[in-house]
Design an enzyme around this catalytic site. Structure first.
Site, PDB file in Angstrom:
ATOM      1  N   VAL A  37     -29.614  31.656  14.930  1.00  0.00           N
ATOM      2  CA  VAL A  37     -28.511  32.046  14.823  1.00  0.00           C
ATOM      3  C   VAL A  37     -27.846  32.382  16.623  1.00  0.00           C
ATOM      4  CG1 VAL A  37     -28.508  33.114  13.100  1.00  0.00           C
ATOM      5  CG2 VAL A  37     -30.279  34.655  15.363  1.00  0.00           C
ATOM      6  N   CYS A  38     -26.619  32.520  17.094  1.00  0.00           N
ATOM      7  CA  CYS A  38     -26.675  32.297  18.563  1.00  0.00           C
ATOM      8  C   CYS A  38     -27.222  33.301  19.517  1.00  0.00           C
ATOM      9  CB  CYS A  38     -24.719  32.662  17.889  1.00  0.00           C
ATOM     10  SG  CYS A  38     -24.167  32.679  20.349  1.00  0.00           S
ATOM     11  N   PHE A  39     -26.922  35.196  18.289  1.00  0.00           N
ATOM     12  CA  PHE A  39     -27.993  35.749  19.393  1.00  0.00           C
ATOM     13  C   PHE A  39     -29.380  35.916  19.604  1.00  0.00           C
ATOM     14  CE2 PHE A  39     -23.241  36.589  19.629  1.00  0.00           C
ATOM     15  CZ  PHE A  39     -23.078  37.294  20.860  1.00  0.00           C
ATOM     16  N   LYS A  98     -27.848  39.620  25.337  1.00  0.00           N
ATOM     17  CA  LYS A  98     -26.751  38.680  25.673  1.00  0.00           C
ATOM     18  C   LYS A  98     -26.236  39.993  25.149  1.00  0.00           C
ATOM     19  CE  LYS A  98     -25.642  34.528  23.199  1.00  0.00           C
ATOM     20  NZ  LYS A  98     -26.313  33.557  22.131  1.00  0.00           N
ATOM     21  N   ALA A 144     -24.473  30.045  14.424  1.00  0.00           N
ATOM     22  CA  ALA A 144     -24.179  31.529  13.450  1.00  0.00           C
ATOM     23  C   ALA A 144     -23.746  32.667  14.305  1.00  0.00           C
ATOM     24  CB  ALA A 144     -24.823  31.107  12.154  1.00  0.00           C
TER      25      ALA A 144
END
Length: 268
Positions: free
Chosen positions: A142-144, A158, A85
């Site tokens: 979650v992506c980050f 990131k 996400a």
């Protein structure tokens, strides 16, 4: 085309105004479906309203419900690509559609595109680099929250999260470049970043944090396009979507705007 033909691609640069999540995903998908032999597209765009995007096979779960409950202004969409996400608000999203064979494979394409992002960011004064190998935690998240090998990082954090998918003989790779801190709400909904002993600045990087302020949109898009052209070669021109791409995007909107697609993997 083969991997040695990358420099012979004819690239179009599409710079879009802000669009809803379903429209953005339909456009990216259409570009990948219709990209021709010897052609490629770099699309740079924003989202309005803000949207939560889910990976193609990511379960819609409690993390996402908490975020949407706390942010009623945020929409939700499921991407055609994988990954985890992302909250799209104060960020720039890039999308690349190109023949797989021109890059010599999906892994090679992923590395080449991320190197192009690093080059473009360098033109803005950002000392970005590619992340080294690291073990990622299992399960949804979650992506980050963390960086995978080869992703774009700055100051050890990131900065760009990307996802990729093959579409016939072509591929789509798109990703989010953070301009300001919008992932905090999503990280909090996942239970991340709530440790009072956590170090300041340990979350994802943003251009506002790295540069003191996010650059103007025109400067961002120009720097990234120039970085891509410098690293990937070929011919480059600003353009618009073709009538066929617009028509297919309009048809795909029904999928990306549907609850059936968005909630197709839902944890109860």
């Amino acid at each position: 085309m083969t991997g040695g033909d990358l420099g012979r691609l004819s690239w179009r640069i599409l710079v879009d105004g802000p669009l809803p999540g379903a429209a953005n995903m339909a456009r990216d998908h259409a570009l990948a479906e219709l990209v021709g032999r010897g052609e490629a597209v770099l699309r740079l765009y924003r989202w309005r309203p803000a949207a939560l995007s889910l990976g193609r096979n990511e379960p819609f779960g409690e993390i996402h419900r908490r975020l949407l409950a706390s942010r009623p202004d945020v929409g939700v969409v499921r991407r055609p690509t994988g990954g985890r996400a992302v909250l799209h608000d104060r960020e720039l999203t890039y999308g690349v559609a190109a023949p797989v064979s021109a890059f010599g494979g999906l892994r090679a394409a992923y590395r080449a595109i991320n190197r192009a992002l690093v080059e473009g960011l360098g033109r803005l004064g950002v000392a970005a680099e590619l992340a080294r190998p690291a073990a990622l935690p299992p399960g949804a998240g979650v992506c980050f929250a963390d960086s995978a090998e080869g992703e774009v990082v700055a100051a050890g954090r990131k900065l760009v999260g990307s996802a990729q998918r093959r579409v016939g003989g072509a591929f789509l790779q798109h990703g989010s470049l953070l301009l300001d801190d919008d992932q905090g709400a999503l990280l909090a909904s996942a239970g991340a970043g709530e440790d009072p002993g956590a170090e300041a600045g340990s979350g994802p990087a943003t251009l506002a944090d790295l540069l003191g302020a996010a650059p103007p949109w025109s400067a961002l898009t120009t720097a990234l396009a120039d970085g891509f052209a410098a690293m990937l070669g070929g011919s480059w021109r600003r353009a618009a979507m073709t009538p066929a791409e617009v028509a297919l995007s309009d048809r795909l909107m029904a999928r990306y705007d549907s609850r059936e697609w968005t909630r197709r993997r839902e944890d109860r």
